[in-house]
Write a protein that holds these residues in place. Structure first.
Motif, PDB file in Angstrom:
ATOM      1  N   ASP A  75       2.495  27.759  12.114  1.00 21.32           N
ATOM      2  CA  ASP A  75       3.829  28.312  12.357  1.00 21.32           C
ATOM      3  C   ASP A  75       4.888  27.269  12.017  1.00 21.32           C
ATOM      4  N   LEU A  76       4.989  26.954  10.729  1.00 25.72           N
ATOM      5  CA  LEU A  76       5.972  25.993  10.230  1.00 25.72           C
ATOM      6  C   LEU A  76       7.321  26.697  10.068  1.00 25.72           C
ATOM      7  N   HIS A  77       8.359  26.169  10.713  1.00 24.04           N
ATOM      8  CA  HIS A  77       9.683  26.791  10.683  1.00 24.04           C
ATOM      9  C   HIS A  77      10.692  25.915   9.940  1.00 24.04           C
ATOM     10  N   GLY A 108      20.380  19.035   5.119  1.00 22.18           N
ATOM     11  CA  GLY A 108      19.044  18.641   5.541  1.00 22.18           C
ATOM     12  C   GLY A 108      18.273  19.790   6.150  1.00 22.18           C
ATOM     13  N   LEU A 109      16.955  19.663   6.109  1.00 22.99           N
ATOM     14  CA  LEU A 109      16.055  20.627   6.736  1.00 22.99           C
ATOM     15  C   LEU A 109      15.232  19.909   7.803  1.00 22.99           C
ATOM     16  N   ASP A 110      15.384  20.357   9.031  1.00 26.88           N
ATOM     17  CA  ASP A 110      14.578  19.878  10.145  1.00 26.88           C
ATOM     18  C   ASP A 110      13.362  20.800  10.229  1.00 26.88           C
ATOM     19  N   MET A 111      12.271  20.413   9.587  1.00 29.55           N
ATOM     20  CA  MET A 111      11.067  21.243   9.578  1.00 29.55           C
ATOM     21  C   MET A 111      10.305  21.040  10.889  1.00 29.55           C
ATOM     22  N   THR A 112       9.784  22.145  11.422  1.00 27.19           N
ATOM     23  CA  THR A 112       9.254  22.140  12.786  1.00 27.19           C
ATOM     24  C   THR A 112       7.911  22.843  12.862  1.00 27.19           C
ATOM     25  N   ASP A 134       4.900  13.901   8.851  1.00 22.57           N
ATOM     26  CA  ASP A 134       5.125  13.635   7.430  1.00 22.57           C
ATOM     27  C   ASP A 134       5.951  14.755   6.793  1.00 22.57           C
ATOM     28  N   ASN A 135       7.014  14.373   6.087  1.00 24.16           N
ATOM     29  CA  ASN A 135       7.859  15.295   5.321  1.00 24.16           C
ATOM     30  C   ASN A 135       8.682  16.243   6.190  1.00 24.16           C
ATOM     31  N   ALA A 136       8.859  15.925   7.473  1.00 27.07           N
ATOM     32  CA  ALA A 136       9.547  16.830   8.389  1.00 27.07           C
ATOM     33  C   ALA A 136      11.065  16.777   8.279  1.00 27.07           C
ATOM     34  N   ALA A 137      11.607  15.740   7.635  1.00 28.24           N
ATOM     35  CA  ALA A 137      13.052  15.628   7.435  1.00 28.24           C
ATOM     36  C   ALA A 137      13.321  15.677   5.928  1.00 28.24           C
ATOM     37  N   GLY A 205      12.952  30.514  11.180  1.00 27.37           N
ATOM     38  CA  GLY A 205      11.759  31.338  11.049  1.00 27.37           C
ATOM     39  C   GLY A 205      10.692  30.645  10.239  1.00 27.37           C
ATOM     40  N   PRO A 206       9.539  31.305  10.111  1.00 27.36           N
ATOM     41  CA  PRO A 206       8.390  30.666   9.467  1.00 27.36           C
ATOM     42  C   PRO A 206       8.491  30.664   7.948  1.00 27.36           C
ATOM     43  N   VAL A 207       7.833  29.677   7.347  1.00 28.78           N
ATOM     44  CA  VAL A 207       7.670  29.616   5.897  1.00 28.78           C
ATOM     45  C   VAL A 207       6.194  29.408   5.605  1.00 28.78           C
ATOM     46  N   MET A 208       5.806  29.806   4.382  1.00 23.32           N
ATOM     47  CA  MET A 208       4.416  29.751   3.967  1.00 23.32           C
ATOM     48  C   MET A 208       4.313  29.072   2.605  1.00 23.32           C
ATOM     49  N   PRO A 209       3.118  28.614   2.237  1.00 18.69           N
ATOM     50  CA  PRO A 209       2.956  28.067   0.886  1.00 18.69           C
ATOM     51  C   PRO A 209       3.433  29.052  -0.174  1.00 18.69           C
ATOM     52  N   GLY A 210       4.170  28.509  -1.137  1.00 17.66           N
ATOM     53  CA  GLY A 210       4.761  29.333  -2.184  1.00 17.66           C
ATOM     54  C   GLY A 210       6.227  29.630  -1.962  1.00 17.66           C
ATOM     55  N   ASP A 211       6.725  29.462  -0.726  1.00 17.00           N
ATOM     56  CA  ASP A 211       8.125  29.740  -0.436  1.00 17.00           C
ATOM     57  C   ASP A 211       9.024  28.649  -1.012  1.00 17.00           C
ATOM     58  N   ALA A 212      10.168  29.071  -1.559  1.00 16.22           N
ATOM     59  CA  ALA A 212      11.169  28.157  -2.096  1.00 16.22           C
ATOM     60  C   ALA A 212      12.390  28.177  -1.177  1.00 16.22           C
TER      61      ALA A 212
END
Length: 228
Positions: A75-77, A108-112, A134-137, A205-212
């Motif tokens: 559940d990567l947001h 910036g993107l704060d990935m969670t 890793d890669n969360a900011a 919301g969530p993102v998945m592999p392949g999302d831009a």
């Protein structure tokens, strides 16, 4: 000079529009700084004081690079944010002097890892593993501040695969940039190179592999990545 057992990890350096690179120090992140986002997460904003968490400099991913889907989450947001870059330090900074410490701004993107964050909250444990990995900011190039004019009217927006997920104006922030700098400087001695990620509007919301992903704020350089 004392010999080192191994070379120190390189400091991330952000590109700057029309200037030399900006070496990243600490990354302070503001929680619940947009009322609509706080509500969508089941909370109300407490105006008594802002609260913070941190991301480490090794978590930085430069805009334009792919983000590998991180381990131990399903559940990567995304969380789109204004980044404020400081080129002057200090402690107990008065609000009326705070903007003199600002070098510029970025996207910036704060990935969670939302599932890890939620599990930690449920157990009243720290939720570093949900935020600092890793890669969360993911950080875009910085734009130097132009005078002291307000940027409150700028639109902050995130598109995923060309569809708008998040949109607000910076004026919707609960805590202003001077308020955040002044408050942070009572908790820490701030230094040149410190960044403040100022919170995210509703629509996470969530993102998945392949999302831009593509995030914009006014005419600042965008932040972009693809999940792989």
């Amino acid at each position: 000079m004392t010999d080192l057992l191994f070379p120190p990890r390189p400091t991330p350096v952000l590109p700057v529009i029309g200037a030399a690179g900006f070496p990243v120090g600490r990354i302070f992140c503001v929680g619940r700084n947009y009322a609509d986002h706080a509500r969508e997460m089941g909370h109300e904003v407490d105006r008594e004081a802002p609260f913070y968490f941190t991301k480490s400099a090794p978590s930085v991913l430069q805009s334009g690079q792919d983000m590998p889907y991180p381990p131990r989450t399903s559940d990567l947001h995304h969380e789109m944010e204004l980044v404020v870059a400081l080129d002057q330090g200090g402690k107990d900074i008065p609000q009326q002097q705070a903007m003199a410490h600002v070098f510029g701004y970025g996207c910036g993107l704060d990935m969670t890892r939302r599932d890890l964050q939620a599990a930690a909250k449920d157990k009243r444990r720290p939720w570093d593993t949900g935020k600092d990995f890793d890669n969360a900011a993911i950080l875009g190039p910085l734009t130097p501040k132009a005078g002291d004019h307000s940027i409150d009217d700028l639109v902050i927006r995130l598109d995923v695969n060309g569809e708008t997920r998040q949109q607000a104006t910076l004026g919707d922030m609960v805590w202003s940039i001077p308020e955040l700098i002044a408050d942070l400087s009572t908790l820490y001695t701030l230094h040149p190179g410190d960044l403040i990620m100022t919170g995210t509007p509703a629509g996470v919301g969530p993102v998945m592999p392949g999302d831009a992903l593509r995030g914009t704020i006014g005419d600042f350089a965008p932040v972009e990545t693809r999940i792989v």
